[in-house]
Enzyme design. Structure first.
Site, short mmCIF file in Angstrom:
data_model
loop_
_atom_site.label_atom_id
_atom_site.label_comp_id
_atom_site.label_asym_id
_atom_site.label_seq_id
_atom_site.Cartn_x
_atom_site.Cartn_y
_atom_site.Cartn_z
N SER A 167 0.81 -1.22 0.00
CA SER A 167 0.00 0.00 0.00
C SER A 167 0.84 1.27 0.00
O SER A 167 1.93 1.31 0.59
CB SER A 167 -0.87 -0.02 1.26
OG SER A 167 -1.41 1.26 1.52
N GLU A 200 0.25 3.62 1.79
CA GLU A 200 0.34 4.07 3.19
C GLU A 200 1.73 3.75 3.75
O GLU A 200 2.10 4.28 4.80
CB GLU A 200 -0.75 3.42 4.04
CG GLU A 200 -2.16 3.93 3.74
CD GLU A 200 -2.46 5.31 4.34
OE1 GLU A 200 -1.86 5.68 5.35
OE2 GLU A 200 -3.30 6.02 3.75
N TYR A 254 -1.33 0.36 10.58
CA TYR A 254 -1.63 -0.29 9.31
C TYR A 254 -0.44 -0.16 8.35
O TYR A 254 0.02 -1.15 7.76
CB TYR A 254 -2.88 0.34 8.68
CG TYR A 254 -3.13 -0.06 7.24
CD1 TYR A 254 -3.75 -1.27 6.92
CD2 TYR A 254 -2.73 0.78 6.18
CE1 TYR A 254 -3.97 -1.64 5.60
CE2 TYR A 254 -2.96 0.42 4.86
CZ TYR A 254 -3.58 -0.79 4.57
OH TYR A 254 -3.79 -1.15 3.26
P1 NAP Z 1 -11.38 -4.71 2.12
O1 NAP Z 1 -12.55 -4.37 1.26
O2 NAP Z 1 -11.33 -4.18 3.51
O3 NAP Z 1 -11.25 -6.31 2.18
C1 NAP Z 1 -10.44 -6.96 3.12
C2 NAP Z 1 -10.68 -8.45 2.99
O4 NAP Z 1 -9.82 -9.14 3.90
C3 NAP Z 1 -12.11 -8.90 3.31
O5 NAP Z 1 -12.49 -9.89 2.39
C4 NAP Z 1 -11.95 -9.51 4.70
O6 NAP Z 1 -12.90 -10.52 4.98
C5 NAP Z 1 -10.57 -10.15 4.55
N1 NAP Z 1 -9.95 -10.50 5.83
C6 NAP Z 1 -9.70 -9.68 6.87
N2 NAP Z 1 -9.10 -10.36 7.86
C7 NAP Z 1 -8.96 -11.64 7.43
C8 NAP Z 1 -8.40 -12.81 7.99
N3 NAP Z 1 -7.88 -12.82 9.22
N4 NAP Z 1 -8.39 -13.95 7.25
C9 NAP Z 1 -8.93 -13.97 6.02
N5 NAP Z 1 -9.51 -12.89 5.44
C10 NAP Z 1 -9.50 -11.74 6.14
O7 NAP Z 1 -10.02 -4.26 1.41
P2 NAP Z 1 -9.75 -3.86 -0.14
O8 NAP Z 1 -10.00 -2.42 -0.33
O9 NAP Z 1 -10.42 -4.87 -1.01
O10 NAP Z 1 -8.17 -4.04 -0.22
C11 NAP Z 1 -7.58 -5.28 -0.57
C12 NAP Z 1 -6.14 -5.31 -0.10
O11 NAP Z 1 -5.41 -4.25 -0.71
C13 NAP Z 1 -5.97 -5.10 1.40
O12 NAP Z 1 -4.86 -5.86 1.81
C14 NAP Z 1 -5.67 -3.63 1.53
O13 NAP Z 1 -4.95 -3.35 2.71
C15 NAP Z 1 -4.83 -3.42 0.27
N6 NAP Z 1 -4.83 -2.07 -0.28
C16 NAP Z 1 -6.01 -1.44 -0.56
C17 NAP Z 1 -5.99 -0.18 -1.11
C18 NAP Z 1 -7.27 0.54 -1.46
O14 NAP Z 1 -7.24 1.75 -1.72
N7 NAP Z 1 -8.40 -0.14 -1.56
C19 NAP Z 1 -4.76 0.45 -1.39
C20 NAP Z 1 -3.59 -0.24 -1.14
C21 NAP Z 1 -3.63 -1.51 -0.58
P3 NAP Z 1 -14.32 -10.19 5.72
O15 NAP Z 1 -15.29 -9.91 4.60
O16 NAP Z 1 -14.58 -11.45 6.45
O17 NAP Z 1 -14.10 -9.00 6.61
#
Ligand code: NAP
Length: 321
Positions: free
Chosen positions: A123, A125, A147
């Site tokens: 990320s 971040e 984070y």
């Molecule tokens: P999100 O919508 O918050 O999705 C997070 C996912 O992780 C959900 O499916 C959640 O499941 C799952 N999860 C959380 N804890 C877990 C565990 N212990 N075991 C298995 N699954 C677990 O995030 P996103 O926006 O799709 O982002 C995807 C990834 O990219 C993340 O790693 C995030 O940090 C990274 N990222 C995102 C951005 C952005 O702008 N969106 C930018 C840079 C990096 P539940 O449905 O059960 O909660």
């Protein structure tokens, strides 16, 4: 048919990536953790086309079992405690999932099948208090939240397993990306939802934290394409994925309220409760390496993204209203 496992398939990116991989002819598997209520709203439309497997990044045994049972070509590790403000409230849990969870998955791959190609969701971040503008793959990290710190660990352990064990492990340093499927607590989605509800008379104001931070923000559907492109390269590597443009939170408000003919200043209230203990002021990425090597470029512009999200939230608010 290539087989891919997506952790975090119920999240924003996981659902878009599943759509994309199905379109590429993949057999798509998603790992989901146990919860007392099912939350498959983002993957409802493809549930009959994918296979869901029970597992948790906190539980190494479950990861090993999943990898042993199916022969995966690619693993996309998108699961995380991904909300920055929550990481101050739950720093240890954030570290367990977002940092050590990466090691668990890499360990599972190392012990079951070193040929699996691995993608880590890093990320912007990680850049936090930025050391240079714009940020590239070579910019030093200075995370400003638990984070961000956890993501730095996840990034370096990915690099380390690549170098130590020769894994095809790549890290995508993705800048903010969002969509109509974004969680309601994330800022642009919070704004577009607020705009829709205010427009339809369901709410009177929108409470936000600091309006000054500037973010490089793109469309999630574009960003998942870059993840796949990384794993198609003959050699693993790290890539910044970004639009190269920045927009302040204030500008996001201006655009979103503007689309429905409202003046944001009449409705937005600054609320100290939403101010981060340590802020990240300016994130802007230089994605030239991804453009050059992967041939990746974003297709959806910032105004088109805001419009798409406002339209979606208006439709949802209409249903609620
Ligand atoms: P999100 O919508 O918050 O999705 C997070 C996912 O992780 C959900 O499916 C959640 O499941 C799952 N999860 C959380 N804890 C877990 C565990 N212990 N075991 C298995 N699954 C677990 O995030 P996103 O926006 O799709 O982002 C995807 C990834 O990219 C993340 O790693 C995030 O940090 C990274 N990222 C995102 C951005 C952005 O702008 N969106 C930018 C840079 C990096 P539940 O449905 O059960 O909660």
């Amino acid at each position: 048919m290539p087989q891919a496992l997506i952790t975090g398939i119920t999240g924003q990116d996981g659902s878009y990536l599943a759509d994309f991989l199905l379109g590429q002819g993949y057999n798509v598997f998603g790992m989901v953790r146990r919860s007392s209520t099912v939350n498959f709203s983002r993957i409802q439309h493809i549930q009959d086309k994918i296979t869901l497997l029970s597992g948790d990044l906190l539980d190494l045994g479950s990861l090993i079992s999943i990898l042993q049972e199916y022969e995966f070509d690619e693993v996309y590790n998108l699961a995380a405690q991904s909300f920055v403000p929550t990481s101050w409230e739950q720093p240890v849990f954030t570290g367990e999932v977002t940092a050590l969870g990466v090691t668990r998955m890499l360990e599972a791959i190392r012990s079951v099948d070193k040929g699996i190609r691995f993608y880590q969701a890093s990320s912007s971040e990680m850049f936090g208090k930025v050391r240079e503008v714009p940020q590239t793959e070579r910019t030093p990290f200075y995370p400003r939240s638990p984070y961000g710190v956890a993501k730095v660990y996840g990034h370096w352990i990915t690099v380390n397993y690549r170098e130590s064990y020769g894994l095809h492990a790549s890290s995508g340093i993705l800048f903010n990306h969002t969509s109509p499927r974004r969680g309601l607590e994330f800022v642009l989605r919070k704004i577009t939802r607020g705009v829709a509800r205010i427009k339809l008379g369901l709410e009177k104001e929108l409470r936000l934290g600091n309006l000054d931070p500037q973010r490089d923000i793109g469309y999630a559907g574009d960003y998942v394409r870059a993840m796949w492109m990384m794993l198609q390269q003959s050699a693993p590597d790290d890539y910044v994925v970004a639009t190269g443009e920045t927009h302040s939170i204030r500008e996001m408000c201006e655009q979103a309220f503007g689309f429905v003919g409202l003046d944001w200043q009449e409705f937005v209230v600054q609320d100290a409760r939403f101010i981060r203990p340590a802020e990240v002021d300016l994130l802007v990425g230089d994605a030239s390496k991804a453009r050059r090597t992967l041939g990746w470029a974003p297709a959806v512009s910032f105004p088109a993204l805001v419009q798409m999200m406002v339209d979606n939230d208006l439709a949802l608010a209409q249903q609620e209203g």
